[in-house]
Write a protein that holds these residues in place. Structure first.
Motif, short mmCIF file in Angstrom:
data_model
loop_
_atom_site.label_atom_id
_atom_site.label_comp_id
_atom_site.label_asym_id
_atom_site.label_seq_id
_atom_site.Cartn_x
_atom_site.Cartn_y
_atom_site.Cartn_z
N VAL A 64 0.83 -1.20 0.00
CA VAL A 64 0.00 0.00 0.00
C VAL A 64 0.87 1.26 0.00
O VAL A 64 0.62 2.21 -0.74
N ARG A 65 1.89 1.25 0.79
CA ARG A 65 2.78 2.41 0.88
C ARG A 65 3.47 2.70 -0.45
O ARG A 65 3.60 3.86 -0.86
N ASP A 66 3.89 1.65 -1.16
CA ASP A 66 4.70 1.83 -2.36
C ASP A 66 3.88 1.84 -3.65
O ASP A 66 4.45 1.90 -4.74
N ARG A 67 2.57 1.80 -3.56
CA ARG A 67 1.76 1.75 -4.77
C ARG A 67 1.88 3.06 -5.57
O ARG A 67 2.15 4.12 -5.01
N GLY A 68 1.67 2.95 -6.86
CA GLY A 68 1.82 4.11 -7.73
C GLY A 68 0.54 4.89 -7.88
O GLY A 68 -0.54 4.45 -7.46
N PRO A 69 0.61 6.05 -8.50
CA PRO A 69 -0.58 6.87 -8.76
C PRO A 69 -1.62 6.09 -9.56
O PRO A 69 -1.29 5.35 -10.48
N LEU A 106 -13.84 -9.93 -4.16
CA LEU A 106 -14.86 -9.84 -3.12
C LEU A 106 -14.61 -8.61 -2.24
O LEU A 106 -15.55 -7.87 -1.90
N VAL A 107 -13.35 -8.40 -1.87
CA VAL A 107 -13.00 -7.22 -1.08
C VAL A 107 -13.25 -5.95 -1.89
O VAL A 107 -13.80 -4.97 -1.37
N GLU A 108 -12.88 -5.98 -3.16
CA GLU A 108 -13.00 -4.79 -3.99
C GLU A 108 -14.45 -4.35 -4.15
O GLU A 108 -14.74 -3.15 -4.23
N ASN A 109 -15.37 -5.30 -4.17
CA ASN A 109 -16.78 -4.93 -4.30
C ASN A 109 -17.24 -4.08 -3.13
O ASN A 109 -18.14 -3.24 -3.28
N GLY A 110 -16.63 -4.32 -1.98
CA GLY A 110 -16.99 -3.51 -0.81
C GLY A 110 -16.15 -2.27 -0.68
O GLY A 110 -16.58 -1.28 -0.08
N LEU A 111 -14.93 -2.29 -1.24
CA LEU A 111 -14.02 -1.15 -1.11
C LEU A 111 -13.78 -0.45 -2.45
O LEU A 111 -12.82 0.30 -2.59
N LYS A 112 -14.63 -0.72 -3.41
CA LYS A 112 -14.43 -0.17 -4.75
C LYS A 112 -14.35 1.35 -4.71
O LYS A 112 -15.20 2.04 -4.14
N GLY A 113 -13.28 1.87 -5.29
CA GLY A 113 -13.10 3.31 -5.34
C GLY A 113 -12.43 3.90 -4.11
O GLY A 113 -12.14 5.10 -4.08
N TYR A 114 -12.16 3.06 -3.11
CA TYR A 114 -11.54 3.57 -1.89
C TYR A 114 -10.03 3.57 -2.02
O TYR A 114 -9.43 2.61 -2.48
N ALA A 115 -9.39 4.63 -1.59
CA ALA A 115 -7.92 4.75 -1.51
C ALA A 115 -7.25 4.57 -2.87
O ALA A 115 -6.24 3.89 -2.99
N VAL A 116 -7.83 5.21 -3.90
CA VAL A 116 -7.15 5.29 -5.18
C VAL A 116 -6.17 6.45 -5.10
O VAL A 116 -6.58 7.59 -4.88
N LYS A 117 -4.89 6.17 -5.24
CA LYS A 117 -3.88 7.20 -5.02
C LYS A 117 -3.94 8.26 -6.13
O LYS A 117 -3.99 7.92 -7.32
N ALA A 118 -3.92 9.50 -5.74
CA ALA A 118 -3.98 10.60 -6.72
C ALA A 118 -2.67 10.74 -7.47
O ALA A 118 -1.61 10.41 -6.95
#
Length: 212
Positions: free
Chosen positions: A77-82, A200-212
């Motif tokens: 999570v820390r190292d993910r890209g934009p 399954l997780v994404e369906n509940g967290l879809k759109g959450y914490a998309v890095k700008a």
């Protein structure tokens, strides 16, 4: 001088590995609680102080090679890209670990890894340390997401859910290994199972914490 330093480092690495494997063999044979550090030192042909020079505690003789992996998901999570979400980052890292048959996700052919797990499962103090280390990893991911989003409650939900999905996959790998399946047989369907779990997780967290 470089050759001398290289030889010294190899000797240190070999000594550390010998102590670790000796300790594990003794723990399997006699039980973690019944083996003293002095016994490990004697069996490894080193001093007790040398054991503590390489491993800070008796518990470290089991956890030292694996404890850093409790923070793997937080690092993803820390190292993910934009443009990459937290779910996608953890999924991507997990799939990469499947590809290389990383022991930390329960895909391996080394018998000693199974022995480590056996020692942990049979020892209450080690099981407690697993829980603490896992919670520390979740907290690290929570803090990262809370700092980005400004919402510590949703960050906690996201980190806990992602960690639970990841851990469920790893536990399934270990369970099947213990039942006698080969790492390759498990890995054959591991990618599909991982996608289904993270979907399954994404369906509940879809759109959450998309890095700008």
């Amino acid at each position: 001088m470089a050759e001398e330093l290289g030889l010294r480092e190899r000797k240190k690495r070999d000594t550390k590995w010998r102590i670790y494997r000796t300790a594990l063999d003794l723990f399997v044979e006699s039980g973690f609680d019944k083996v003293s550090v002095q016994e490990i030192a004697d069996a490894s042909d080193v001093s007790k102080m040398t054991v503590f020079n390489y491993f800070g505690s008796k518990e470290d003789l089991v956890f030292h090679p694996m404890e850093e992996h409790f923070g793997d998901a937080a690092r993803a999570v820390r190292d993910r890209g934009p443009g990459e979400s937290a779910v996608d980052a953890v999924r991507r890292q997990f799939l990469e670990m499947i590809e290389v048959r990383d022991p930390s996700v329960g895909l391996h052919s080394e018998p000693f890894v199974l022995l480590v797990r056996r020692v942990v499962e049979e020892t209450p103090v080690l099981r407690e340390r697993v829980v603490v280390a896992a919670q520390r990893g979740i907290r690290a991911m929570t803090d990262l997401l809370a700092e980005e989003s400004g919402d510590p409650v949703l960050a906690t939900v996201a980190a806990t859910t992602l960690s639970a999905a990841r851990n469920a996959l790893i536990e399934d790998h270990h369970r099947r290994l213990a039942a006698g399946e080969s790492p390759e047989a498990i890995a054959a369907g591991a990618v599909e199972r991982a996608h289904r779990a993270f979907d399954l997780v994404e369906n509940g967290l879809k759109g959450y914490a998309v890095k700008a």
